[in-house]
Design a protein around this motif. Structure first.
Motif, PDB file in Angstrom:
ATOM      1  N   VAL A   1     -21.571 -12.922   0.640  1.00  0.00           N
ATOM      2  CA  VAL A   1     -22.800 -12.387   0.056  1.00  0.00           C
ATOM      3  C   VAL A   1     -22.471 -11.289  -0.952  1.00  0.00           C
ATOM      4  N   GLU A   2     -21.528 -10.446  -0.633  1.00  0.00           N
ATOM      5  CA  GLU A   2     -21.121  -9.413  -1.582  1.00  0.00           C
ATOM      6  C   GLU A   2     -20.527 -10.042  -2.847  1.00  0.00           C
ATOM      7  N   THR A   3     -19.803 -11.150  -2.680  1.00  0.00           N
ATOM      8  CA  THR A   3     -19.250 -11.846  -3.839  1.00  0.00           C
ATOM      9  C   THR A   3     -20.364 -12.401  -4.720  1.00  0.00           C
ATOM     10  N   ALA A   4     -21.484 -12.816  -4.109  1.00  0.00           N
ATOM     11  CA  ALA A   4     -22.629 -13.290  -4.903  1.00  0.00           C
ATOM     12  C   ALA A   4     -23.130 -12.200  -5.841  1.00  0.00           C
ATOM     13  N   VAL A   5     -23.168 -10.972  -5.348  1.00  0.00           N
ATOM     14  CA  VAL A   5     -23.601  -9.857  -6.203  1.00  0.00           C
ATOM     15  C   VAL A   5     -22.621  -9.668  -7.350  1.00  0.00           C
ATOM     16  N   GLU A   6     -21.346  -9.745  -7.069  1.00  0.00           N
ATOM     17  CA  GLU A   6     -20.333  -9.601  -8.122  1.00  0.00           C
ATOM     18  C   GLU A   6     -20.493 -10.690  -9.182  1.00  0.00           C
ATOM     19  N   LEU A   7     -20.763 -11.921  -8.752  1.00  0.00           N
ATOM     20  CA  LEU A   7     -20.955 -13.023  -9.695  1.00  0.00           C
ATOM     21  C   LEU A   7     -22.162 -12.762 -10.595  1.00  0.00           C
ATOM     22  N   LEU A   8     -23.239 -12.273 -10.010  1.00  0.00           N
ATOM     23  CA  LEU A   8     -24.453 -11.998 -10.786  1.00  0.00           C
ATOM     24  C   LEU A   8     -24.244 -10.857 -11.781  1.00  0.00           C
ATOM     25  N   VAL A   9     -23.661  -9.773 -11.307  1.00  0.00           N
ATOM     26  CA  VAL A   9     -23.474  -8.601 -12.175  1.00  0.00           C
ATOM     27  C   VAL A   9     -22.540  -8.941 -13.339  1.00  0.00           C
TER      28      VAL A   9
ATOM     29  N   GLY B   1     -21.782 -11.929 -14.505  1.00  0.00           N
ATOM     30  CA  GLY B   1     -22.390 -12.963 -15.331  1.00  0.00           C
ATOM     31  C   GLY B   1     -23.420 -12.402 -16.297  1.00  0.00           C
ATOM     32  N   HIS B   2     -24.257 -11.506 -15.827  1.00  0.00           N
ATOM     33  CA  HIS B   2     -25.285 -10.914 -16.695  1.00  0.00           C
ATOM     34  C   HIS B   2     -24.685  -9.932 -17.694  1.00  0.00           C
ATOM     35  N   ARG B   3     -23.570  -9.336 -17.344  1.00  0.00           N
ATOM     36  CA  ARG B   3     -22.906  -8.454 -18.299  1.00  0.00           C
ATOM     37  C   ARG B   3     -22.335  -9.271 -19.463  1.00  0.00           C
ATOM     38  N   LEU B   4     -21.748 -10.415 -19.133  1.00  0.00           N
ATOM     39  CA  LEU B   4     -21.154 -11.261 -20.169  1.00  0.00           C
ATOM     40  C   LEU B   4     -22.207 -12.022 -20.979  1.00  0.00           C
ATOM     41  N   MET B   5     -23.314 -12.386 -20.307  1.00  0.00           N
ATOM     42  CA  MET B   5     -24.351 -13.176 -20.970  1.00  0.00           C
ATOM     43  C   MET B   5     -25.722 -12.570 -20.678  1.00  0.00           C
ATOM     44  N   PRO B   6     -26.105 -11.539 -21.421  1.00  0.00           N
ATOM     45  CA  PRO B   6     -27.386 -10.873 -21.164  1.00  0.00           C
ATOM     46  C   PRO B   6     -28.596 -11.791 -21.304  1.00  0.00           C
TER      47      PRO B   6
ATOM     48  N   GLY C   1     -21.513 -20.524 -13.187  1.00  0.00           N
ATOM     49  CA  GLY C   1     -21.409 -20.426 -14.635  1.00  0.00           C
ATOM     50  C   GLY C   1     -22.694 -20.827 -15.327  1.00  0.00           C
ATOM     51  N   TYR C   2     -22.561 -21.101 -16.625  1.00  0.00           N
ATOM     52  CA  TYR C   2     -23.752 -21.392 -17.433  1.00  0.00           C
ATOM     53  C   TYR C   2     -23.298 -22.097 -18.710  1.00  0.00           C
ATOM     54  N   LEU C   3     -24.251 -22.573 -19.474  1.00  0.00           N
ATOM     55  CA  LEU C   3     -23.979 -23.190 -20.764  1.00  0.00           C
ATOM     56  C   LEU C   3     -23.401 -22.141 -21.721  1.00  0.00           C
ATOM     57  N   GLY C   4     -22.158 -22.337 -22.134  1.00  0.00           N
ATOM     58  CA  GLY C   4     -21.525 -21.395 -23.066  1.00  0.00           C
ATOM     59  C   GLY C   4     -20.942 -20.154 -22.412  1.00  0.00           C
ATOM     60  N   MET C   5     -20.891 -20.085 -21.082  1.00  0.00           N
ATOM     61  CA  MET C   5     -20.283 -18.935 -20.420  1.00  0.00           C
ATOM     62  C   MET C   5     -18.799 -18.854 -20.791  1.00  0.00           C
TER      63      MET C   5
ATOM     64  N   ASP D   1     -28.380 -19.154  -8.175  1.00  0.00           N
ATOM     65  CA  ASP D   1     -29.003 -20.071  -9.135  1.00  0.00           C
ATOM     66  C   ASP D   1     -30.313 -19.533  -9.694  1.00  0.00           C
ATOM     67  N   ASN D   2     -31.120 -18.880  -8.848  1.00  0.00           N
ATOM     68  CA  ASN D   2     -32.350 -18.279  -9.378  1.00  0.00           C
ATOM     69  C   ASN D   2     -32.083 -16.981 -10.138  1.00  0.00           C
ATOM     70  N   GLY D   3     -30.836 -16.527 -10.089  1.00  0.00           N
ATOM     71  CA  GLY D   3     -30.416 -15.398 -10.916  1.00  0.00           C
ATOM     72  C   GLY D   3     -29.891 -15.840 -12.269  1.00  0.00           C
ATOM     73  N   GLY D   4     -30.047 -17.136 -12.582  1.00  0.00           N
ATOM     74  CA  GLY D   4     -29.687 -17.642 -13.897  1.00  0.00           C
ATOM     75  C   GLY D   4     -28.318 -18.271 -13.993  1.00  0.00           C
ATOM     76  N   ILE D   5     -27.577 -18.385 -12.864  1.00  0.00           N
ATOM     77  CA  ILE D   5     -26.213 -18.899 -12.894  1.00  0.00           C
ATOM     78  C   ILE D   5     -26.151 -20.207 -12.113  1.00  0.00           C
ATOM     79  N   ASN D   6     -25.643 -21.253 -12.750  1.00  0.00           N
ATOM     80  CA  ASN D   6     -25.521 -22.552 -12.094  1.00  0.00           C
ATOM     81  C   ASN D   6     -24.453 -22.490 -11.010  1.00  0.00           C
ATOM     82  N   ASN D   7     -24.700 -23.191  -9.892  1.00  0.00           N
ATOM     83  CA  ASN D   7     -23.774 -23.133  -8.749  1.00  0.00           C
ATOM     84  C   ASN D   7     -23.099 -24.463  -8.433  1.00  0.00           C
ATOM     85  N   GLY D   8     -23.190 -25.408  -9.345  1.00  0.00           N
ATOM     86  CA  GLY D   8     -22.466 -26.663  -9.146  1.00  0.00           C
ATOM     87  C   GLY D   8     -23.208 -27.712  -8.348  1.00  0.00           C
ATOM     88  N   VAL D   9     -24.418 -27.439  -7.879  1.00  0.00           N
ATOM     89  CA  VAL D   9     -25.212 -28.482  -7.235  1.00  0.00           C
ATOM     90  C   VAL D   9     -25.471 -29.575  -8.272  1.00  0.00           C
ATOM     91  N   GLY D  10     -25.253 -30.812  -7.874  1.00  0.00           N
ATOM     92  CA  GLY D  10     -25.330 -31.918  -8.822  1.00  0.00           C
ATOM     93  C   GLY D  10     -23.964 -32.402  -9.259  1.00  0.00           C
TER      94      GLY D  10
END
Length: 407
Positions: A338-346, A348-353, A282-286, A264-273
């Motif tokens: 934890v390794e999957t978290a890195v994959e999600l971040l990488v 996600g940032h590739r698709l939405m810089p 994900g994110y807005l418009g992902m 979440d602090n890497g810019g990706i929402n994790n469904g809390v809420g």
């Protein structure tokens, strides 16, 4: 009149329940540390008085609260209760300070250890000889219950008290160990010591490590479980899960928390809420289908990603539709969270810089700035993961000295 006619039926049903055991909780495969204490270890108190560090998760396999169970034994003197983050009942949100008060049910003082004071004071420990720690952990370094345990151990050492940790299962097992070991420069209450993010240890094993390897030197005793082994996940123990905090409602949530709790602090929402906290990314418009396709093409072990959309009902994104993926853990014994978290971040940032990183928050979450810096440099997931392997190997060597249970 109606009740009189129903009375024989109700009486028969009650008799059926008493004879068949219908409605009773089946016996678990694991005997918890608190049950070992209640059955036999309490004799070793020899009249000494206890204070109990617990919350709603501190229950026996029959879901009896540890404080209530202790009070059923007239030979045990109990003086106080101490509560961690989320409070004694587990109803406070993450990060919210909790006040001390007197429990109306027991009449005992409940001292909050998640507020201005996170270590018990001399006044809080007055009349207490032995501290009992009975709280269910989730197997993740950033979950604050183990930090509370460490602070209680320090207080026990400082004020010459004994501390007994009533051991409990690691719900995500004791075999897989992954993620960066904490860099001491990023020490905080969500990471006090240089252990791996997913440490694969029980609270009793961690207590032994904290005490001996990290210099607390309290008079510690771990009351071990019976029947637990390292390959066991929570659903194999026969135990019932009690919501450990508002966003960990099920044991299955503990599988994904060490993954999406880091994004979440890497810019990706994790469904809390939402009704499925930590199961989304994900994110807005992902572009959900592209995100899912890229992640599934990586053939990550034990997980499948479904294109999804969701709208949080509280928090910053309340009422906004976010898109991305929902995580389905298909093989929990193989899932590398934890390794999957890195994959999600990488990915996600590739698709939405344009995704924004909260640098301080992300570094605190991960216990290092290496993951963030690698992400900002455009490194691959494999490069980022390889970067933490030397420190992880050192942790594995240290960890081996403190394991109490077989594979």
């Amino acid at each position: 009149m109606i009740f009189k006619r129903l009375a024989p039926v109700l009486a028969s049903f009650a008799l059926l329940i008493s004879v068949t055991g219908f409605g009773a909780i089946p016996r678990a495969k694991v005997v918890l540390g608190d049950e070992v204490f209640l059955r036999s270890t309490w004799h070793d108190l020899n009249g000494r008085c206890v204070g109990v560090v617990t919350n709603q998760t501190g229950v026996t396999s029959q879901l009896v609260n540890i404080v209530d169970a202790i009070r059923e034994n007239p030979h045990i003197c109990i003086k106080a209760i101490y509560s961690p983050e989320h409070g004694l009942r587990g109803d406070q949100l993450a990060g919210h300070f909790v006040s001390s008060y007197r429990d109306p049910r027991t009449g005992l003082p409940v001292y909050s250890l998640y507020g201005p004071q996170r270590m018990p004071t001399a006044a809080m420990l007055r009349g207490v000889d032995v501290l009992l720690f009975d709280i269910q952990d989730v197997g993740d370094r950033a979950y604050t219950y183990i930090s509370t345990m460490a602070e209680v151990m320090k207080a026990a050492a400082r004020y010459h008290k004994s501390i007994w940790v009533l051991d409990r299962p690691n719900p995500i097992g004791g075999e897989i160990v992954e993620g960066p070991a904490l860099d001491p420069h990023f020490r905080s209450f969500i990471g006090l010591y240089p252990i791996a993010m997913r440490h694969g240890m029980t609270i009793g094993e961690l207590a032994e490590m904290f005490n001996n390897a990290f210099g607390i030197h309290a008079h510690l005793r771990v009351v071990k479980m019976i029947g637990w082994h390292r390959s066991m996940l929570w659903n194999q123990t026969g135990l019932r899960w009690v919501e450990s905090s508002p966003n960990i409602p099920t044991w299955q949530t503990t599988l994904v928390y060490p993954c999406t709790g880091l994004i979440d602090n890497g810019g990706i929402n994790n469904g809390v809420g939402t009704a499925k906290p930590f199961f989304y990314a994900g994110y807005l418009g992902m572009p959900a289908y592209s995100y899912a396709s890229e992640l599934n093409a990586a053939h990550l072990p034990g997980v499948y990603f479904r294109p999804a959309a969701w709208s949080p009902f509280f928090g910053f994104w309340r009422g906004r539709e976010l898109s991305g993926v929902e995580l389905y853990v298909t093989h929990p014994h193989h899932f590398r969270s934890v390794e999957t978290a890195v994959e999600l971040l990488v990915a996600g940032h590739r698709l939405m810089p344009r995704l924004r990183i909260n640098a301080r928050g992300m570094d605190n979450d991960w216990g290092t700035d290496a993951v963030r810096l690698g992400l900002e440099r455009g490194e691959s997931a494999a490069q980022i993961i390889n970067g933490w392997q030397p420190a992880l190997a050192r942790f594995m060597q240290l960890r081996a000295k403190y394991l109490l249970y077989p594979n």
